[in-house]
Design a protein around this motif. Structure first.
Motif, short mmCIF file in Angstrom:
data_model
loop_
_atom_site.label_atom_id
_atom_site.label_comp_id
_atom_site.label_asym_id
_atom_site.label_seq_id
_atom_site.Cartn_x
_atom_site.Cartn_y
_atom_site.Cartn_z
N GLU A 28 0.83 -1.21 0.00
CA GLU A 28 0.00 0.00 0.00
C GLU A 28 0.86 1.26 0.00
OE1 GLU A 28 -3.89 -1.80 2.39
OE2 GLU A 28 -2.38 -0.64 3.47
N GLU A 29 1.99 1.21 0.67
CA GLU A 29 2.89 2.36 0.74
C GLU A 29 3.89 2.38 -0.41
OE1 GLU A 29 4.64 2.28 4.62
OE2 GLU A 29 2.72 2.58 5.65
N GLU A 30 3.73 1.45 -1.36
CA GLU A 30 4.54 1.37 -2.57
C GLU A 30 6.03 1.22 -2.26
OE1 GLU A 30 3.52 4.67 -5.08
OE2 GLU A 30 1.53 3.87 -5.52
N LEU A 31 6.33 0.47 -1.21
CA LEU A 31 7.70 0.13 -0.88
C LEU A 31 8.12 -1.13 -1.63
CD1 LEU A 31 7.50 0.77 2.96
CD2 LEU A 31 8.51 2.27 1.22
N ILE A 32 7.15 -2.02 -1.87
CA ILE A 32 7.35 -3.20 -2.69
C ILE A 32 6.15 -3.35 -3.61
CG2 ILE A 32 8.76 -4.40 -0.98
CD1 ILE A 32 6.29 -6.14 -0.33
N GLU A 33 6.34 -4.08 -4.68
CA GLU A 33 5.24 -4.42 -5.60
C GLU A 33 5.29 -5.91 -5.85
OE1 GLU A 33 3.64 -3.48 -10.16
OE2 GLU A 33 5.38 -2.42 -9.34
N ILE A 34 4.15 -6.58 -5.77
CA ILE A 34 4.09 -8.02 -6.00
C ILE A 34 3.05 -8.29 -7.08
CG2 ILE A 34 3.70 -10.29 -4.98
CD1 ILE A 34 4.30 -9.01 -2.24
N GLU A 35 3.48 -8.91 -8.17
CA GLU A 35 2.58 -9.27 -9.25
C GLU A 35 2.61 -10.79 -9.43
OE1 GLU A 35 0.53 -7.45 -10.96
OE2 GLU A 35 1.14 -5.46 -10.22
N LEU A 36 1.45 -11.38 -9.62
CA LEU A 36 1.32 -12.82 -9.82
C LEU A 36 0.92 -13.11 -11.26
CD1 LEU A 36 -0.71 -13.61 -6.58
CD2 LEU A 36 1.75 -13.88 -6.90
N SER A 37 1.60 -14.04 -11.87
CA SER A 37 1.26 -14.46 -13.23
C SER A 37 1.01 -15.95 -13.24
CB SER A 37 2.37 -14.11 -14.22
OG SER A 37 2.57 -12.72 -14.30
N ASN A 38 -0.08 -16.37 -13.87
CA ASN A 38 -0.41 -17.78 -13.98
C ASN A 38 0.27 -18.35 -15.21
OD1 ASN A 38 -1.58 -20.35 -14.19
ND2 ASN A 38 -3.55 -19.63 -13.42
N ILE A 39 1.17 -19.29 -14.99
CA ILE A 39 1.93 -19.88 -16.10
C ILE A 39 1.00 -20.54 -17.12
CG2 ILE A 39 3.67 -21.63 -16.71
CD1 ILE A 39 4.93 -21.12 -13.94
N PRO A 65 9.02 -26.18 -21.26
CA PRO A 65 9.74 -24.92 -21.41
C PRO A 65 8.90 -23.78 -21.99
CG PRO A 65 10.43 -26.49 -23.10
CD PRO A 65 9.55 -27.24 -22.13
N GLY A 66 8.05 -24.08 -22.96
CA GLY A 66 7.33 -23.02 -23.67
C GLY A 66 6.58 -22.05 -22.77
N PRO A 67 5.64 -22.53 -21.95
CA PRO A 67 4.88 -21.60 -21.11
C PRO A 67 5.75 -20.78 -20.17
CG PRO A 67 3.80 -23.74 -21.21
CD PRO A 67 5.14 -23.91 -21.86
N ILE A 68 6.81 -21.37 -19.62
CA ILE A 68 7.66 -20.63 -18.69
C ILE A 68 8.51 -19.61 -19.45
CG2 ILE A 68 9.60 -20.84 -17.09
CD1 ILE A 68 8.34 -23.39 -16.04
N PHE A 69 9.03 -19.97 -20.61
CA PHE A 69 9.77 -19.00 -21.43
C PHE A 69 8.90 -17.78 -21.73
CE2 PHE A 69 13.16 -21.95 -21.96
CZ PHE A 69 14.22 -21.28 -22.56
N GLU A 114 8.00 -32.94 -11.08
CA GLU A 114 9.38 -33.38 -10.91
C GLU A 114 10.39 -32.26 -11.17
OE1 GLU A 114 10.50 -36.31 -9.77
OE2 GLU A 114 8.39 -36.77 -9.38
N GLY A 115 9.88 -31.09 -11.43
CA GLY A 115 10.77 -29.96 -11.71
C GLY A 115 10.50 -29.37 -13.07
N VAL A 116 11.49 -28.61 -13.57
CA VAL A 116 11.32 -27.91 -14.84
C VAL A 116 12.28 -28.48 -15.89
CG1 VAL A 116 10.62 -25.80 -13.67
CG2 VAL A 116 13.03 -26.11 -14.27
N ASP A 117 11.90 -28.32 -17.14
CA ASP A 117 12.76 -28.71 -18.26
C ASP A 117 14.13 -28.04 -18.09
OD1 ASP A 117 13.92 -28.21 -21.06
OD2 ASP A 117 12.31 -29.62 -21.48
N GLU A 118 15.20 -28.79 -18.31
CA GLU A 118 16.56 -28.30 -18.06
C GLU A 118 16.89 -27.08 -18.91
OE1 GLU A 118 20.12 -28.19 -16.02
OE2 GLU A 118 18.30 -29.37 -15.63
N ARG A 119 16.25 -26.92 -20.05
CA ARG A 119 16.54 -25.76 -20.89
C ARG A 119 16.11 -24.45 -20.24
NH1 ARG A 119 13.99 -28.95 -25.94
NH2 ARG A 119 12.72 -29.64 -24.16
N ILE A 120 15.16 -24.53 -19.31
CA ILE A 120 14.78 -23.35 -18.54
C ILE A 120 15.94 -22.92 -17.66
CG2 ILE A 120 13.22 -22.52 -16.72
CD1 ILE A 120 11.12 -24.51 -17.90
#
Length: 251
Positions: A28-39, A65-69, A114-120
């Motif tokens: 609220e005091e604009e000291l930090i900003e947090i944005e959420l994005s749905n992969i 990899p595609g959606p995360i890239f 199990e994690g992310v594609d190694e190319r990420i």
């Protein structure tokens, strides 16, 4: 202002922790900003699929990899540091927290399955961070921990700046004991020195108590802590006291 961009397939998990108390006020005091994005919003198939079977078999599902890239590209900036929350990353300790608090833009990728594609890892990630040597169901909880810890180091986020300086681990050792009203509770009192009004004596008591707490509970921290000659003298006295108490117990 430090901006956090969080990339996750479960953005609703963040609605409680990020919308209360200190973090709410900091936003609220604009000291930090947090944005959420749905992969999932960056998937291209009709089912919004973000995972698939592992090549080679044997393992579980892996994040594609595609959606995360595309998700990273949508929030990236020249100041951004892209972080993968991962059990194989560097453990989040106070020195790293302070380092991250100096950044302008952190992009946090929350893995699943199990994690992310190694190319990420190879192409997108600046560093991987873990919150401990154990396995969680995803990177969302670690991302919340990182945001909370780092935000505390931003000037103005806490009510009084010395609160962060006096926290456990900030100076490399644990905190001293705290007391509040009432002065006596169920026959248990408050150390008289804290009621004396003598600020020098109180500071000395607190430092000794913090060193004692660290020696008893996390002695390995003392090897890396910045200790004064006076601190070393106090620790030597404490060790002698402990040794004597052990010898008395044996007798």
């Amino acid at each position: 202002m430090l901006k956090f961009d969080v990339l996750t397939i479960f953005p609703q998990m963040f609605s409680g922790p990020l919308d209360e108390s200190i973090l709410k006020r900091a936003q609220e005091e604009e000291l930090i900003e947090i944005e959420l994005s749905n992969i999932r919003d960056f998937a291209t198939d009709k089912h919004s699929q973000v995972d698939d079977y592992s090549y080679g078999g044997g393992a579980g599902m892996v994040m594609k990899p595609g959606p995360i890239f595309r998700a990273v590209e949508s929030v990236n900036s020249k100041e951004a540091e892209v972080i993968l929350m991962s059990p194989q990353g560097r453990v989040l300790e106070q020195d790293l927290v302070c380092e991250l608090a100096q950044q302008q833009h952190l992009v946090l990728i929350c893995g699943r399955y199990e994690g992310v594609d190694e190319r990420i890892r190879e192409e997108l990630i600046d560093r991987e961070i873990s919150i401990g040597d154990y396995v969680l169901t995803g990177g969302e909880l670690p991302a919340m921990v990182l945001i909370d810890a780092v935000s505390r180091m931003i000037p103005g986020v806490l009510g009084k700046e010395e609160s962060a300086v006096e926290d456990s681990f900030y100076q490399g050792i644990l905190d001293y004991p705290h007391y509040t009203r009432p002065r006596e509770y169920q026959g248990l009192g408050v150390p008289e020195v804290l009621l004396s009004g003598d600020h020098q004596r109180i500071a000395e008591w607190r430092r000794r108590a913090a060193l004692k707490n660290t020696l008893l509970n996390r002695p390995e921290l003392l090897a890396e802590a910045e200790l004064s000659a006076e601190d070393e003298e106090i620790l030597a006295e404490l060790k002698q006291e402990f040794l004597k108490s052990v010898e008395d117990g044996v007798e």
